[in-house]
Write a protein that holds these residues in place. Structure first.
Motif, short mmCIF file in Angstrom:
data_model
loop_
_atom_site.label_atom_id
_atom_site.label_comp_id
_atom_site.label_asym_id
_atom_site.label_seq_id
_atom_site.Cartn_x
_atom_site.Cartn_y
_atom_site.Cartn_z
N UNK A 287 0.79 -1.23 0.00
CA UNK A 287 0.00 0.00 0.00
C UNK A 287 0.82 1.28 0.00
N UNK A 288 1.93 1.27 -0.75
CA UNK A 288 2.59 2.53 -1.09
C UNK A 288 1.61 3.31 -1.97
N UNK A 289 1.84 4.62 -2.14
CA UNK A 289 0.98 5.40 -3.02
C UNK A 289 1.44 5.17 -4.47
N UNK A 290 1.01 4.03 -5.03
CA UNK A 290 1.45 3.62 -6.38
C UNK A 290 0.54 4.22 -7.45
N UNK A 291 1.15 4.76 -8.51
CA UNK A 291 0.38 5.17 -9.69
C UNK A 291 0.98 4.47 -10.91
N UNK A 292 0.17 4.27 -11.92
CA UNK A 292 0.62 3.57 -13.14
C UNK A 292 0.71 4.59 -14.28
N UNK A 293 1.81 4.53 -15.02
CA UNK A 293 2.06 5.53 -16.06
C UNK A 293 2.72 4.89 -17.29
N UNK A 294 2.79 5.69 -18.36
CA UNK A 294 3.35 5.18 -19.61
C UNK A 294 4.80 5.59 -19.84
N UNK A 295 5.23 6.73 -19.31
CA UNK A 295 6.55 7.32 -19.54
C UNK A 295 6.67 7.79 -20.99
N UNK A 296 6.86 6.84 -21.93
CA UNK A 296 7.04 7.22 -23.34
C UNK A 296 6.30 6.22 -24.21
N UNK A 297 5.13 6.63 -24.67
CA UNK A 297 4.27 5.68 -25.40
C UNK A 297 4.91 5.22 -26.70
N UNK A 298 5.65 6.13 -27.36
CA UNK A 298 6.29 5.74 -28.63
C UNK A 298 7.44 4.76 -28.38
N UNK A 299 8.33 5.08 -27.45
CA UNK A 299 9.50 4.24 -27.22
C UNK A 299 9.12 2.87 -26.64
N UNK A 300 8.03 2.85 -25.87
CA UNK A 300 7.62 1.57 -25.28
C UNK A 300 6.50 0.92 -26.06
N UNK A 301 6.05 1.54 -27.13
CA UNK A 301 4.93 1.00 -27.91
C UNK A 301 3.76 0.68 -26.99
N UNK A 302 3.43 1.62 -26.10
CA UNK A 302 2.42 1.30 -25.09
C UNK A 302 1.37 2.40 -24.97
N UNK A 303 0.48 2.23 -24.01
CA UNK A 303 -0.59 3.18 -23.73
C UNK A 303 -1.00 2.93 -22.28
N UNK A 304 -1.82 3.80 -21.71
CA UNK A 304 -2.30 3.54 -20.35
C UNK A 304 -3.11 2.25 -20.31
N UNK A 305 -3.90 2.03 -21.37
CA UNK A 305 -4.69 0.80 -21.44
C UNK A 305 -3.77 -0.41 -21.37
N UNK A 306 -2.70 -0.35 -22.16
CA UNK A 306 -1.79 -1.51 -22.20
C UNK A 306 -1.06 -1.71 -20.87
#
Ligand SMILES: O=c1[nH]cnc2c1ncn2[C@H]1C[C@H](O)[C@@H](CO)O1
Ligand SMILES: [Zn+2]
Length: 359
Positions: A287-306
């Motif tokens: 239960x740290x205050x964790x948040x989920x992020x993308x950083x760089x969607x192009x370099x990681x080929x990702x999205x918040x959904x992914x």
């Protein structure tokens, strides 16, 4: 209780606090803009370029990962290019189901075409405003101004962030190679921001360990940690599962200091080995205050959904967990309290209540 599917996660409201403007261009836009300014790209068609970024960034080192930004920063040197990139960025966030975003970039990297720092921020704001207007208010977007930690312009950029605080800029950050460039190099900028009652986050505990996190919090006064993944080095789990927090980890948890975690990016830079062994699992359990992020969607080929879907798959998270990450992020935003609360109460909670009800 069924697990959220990718399409369901896409429709759920999400919040991103750590997303770089120059790390989230559409490959097709990079190709077009590069042609306009005569910048030589490693490959010429959009599809191969998207793959090139993901592969080149998948280097196991932050320094090599950062080299890929040469090709995005090179095409973001004019007013029109910045407006376009910023507008498309918002369009892509909306399509990804993001309802609140803090988007960062380093203005000092966008002055090679003759723009002033102020003109850079104005152009990005123009693009964001156009994107938000086109989305009919389905998203709120703020800028975070980053200073590059190996350069010496942090005070100037901090002043820029304060000058723009009521016109779309919510805070400040430092980024770039971490090893050899401790946050205390920029102490004057952080002290200035504190005197101005301003907000800032610091990339720390990504390519370098606990001393960087300790400095960011205890010397510089960071409100949040960019990544902060190496806080895991101050946590021990013994053979019978007993968990002990060191003093720094305990401080971070006790003070509810938000961790802007970016799982896929961490694997590319070598800060973590895989999603299923990523420290986010244990930090969430603790239960740290964790948040989920993308950083760089192009370099990681990702999205918040992914990123969310990868965590669902690796850790078996359900809607309650995704809601927790999302509310954590919204609580940690550099937006005034009443505005944060309105998004939590009027957008996030009702949507997740429905999703939980249906599952
Ligand atoms: O994850 C990161 N760590 C450190 N620096 C980063 C990361 N992602 C992007 N950057 C750098 C490269 C960009 O040019 C700069 C501003 O967005 O920030
Ligand atoms: Zn980052």
């Amino acid at each position: 209780m069924t697990q959220p599917t990718l399409e369901e996660v896409r429709r759920a409201p999400k919040v991103v606090l750590h997303d770089h403007l120059d790390g989230g261009l559409r490959p097709a836009t990079v190709v077009e803009l590069a042609r306009e300014v005569g910048h030589q790209l490693p490959v010429d068609d959009a599809e191969s370029l998207g793959r090139w970024f993901a592969e080149a960034a998948d280097s196991g080192s932050l320094e090599r990962y950062l080299e890929t930004f040469d090709h995005t920063v090179a095409v973001m040197q004019t007013h029109d290019a910045l407006v376009r990139v910023a507008r498309e960025f918002v369009e892509d966030l909306v399509a990804d189901g993001v309802v609140y975003a803090e988007v960062r970039y380093a203005p000092e990297q966008h002055v090679q075409g003759g723009l002033s720092l102020d003109e850079v921020v104005a152009a990005v704001q123009e693009g964001f405003d156009a994107g938000v207007e086109a989305a009919g208010g389905r998203i709120v977007v703020r800028q975070l101004l980053t200073a590059m930690r190996h350069q010496a312009r942090s005070m100037e950029i901090a002043e820029l962030a304060v000058a723009w605080r009521d016109r779309g800029v919510a805070g400040f950050d430092i980024a770039g190679a971490e090893a050899g460039y401790p946050p205390t190099r920029h102490l004057d900028a952080f002290e200035y921001l504190q005197r101005e009652n301003s907000h800032f986050t610091i990339h720390a505990g990504e390519a370098f360990g606990l001393p960087s996190i300790w400095q960011a919090i205890q010397w510089c006064g960071a409100d949040r940690l960019g990544h902060g993944v190496r806080i895991i080095d101050d946590i021990t789990v013994d053979a019978d599962g007993q968990v002990t927090l060191g003093r720094l980890a305990a401080y971070v948890r006790d003070k509810r200091i938000p961790l802007e975690m970016c799982p896929s990016s961490n694997i590319q830079t070598g800060a973590a080995e895989s999603i299923s062994t990523h420290p986010i699992g244990l930090l969430t359990e603790l239960r740290f205050r964790v948040t989920v992020n993308t950083d760089n969607r192009l370099m990681s080929g990702t999205s918040m959904t992914q990123e969310m879907a990868l965590l669902v798959e690796a850790f078996g998270y359900g809607w309650e967990d995704l809601r927790w990450f999302t509310i954590n992020a919204m609580k940690s935003a550099f937006l005034p309290f009443d505005e944060r609360l309105a998004i939590i109460d009027e957008v996030i909670k009702p949507a997740y209540a429905k999703l939980i009800d249906q599952s």
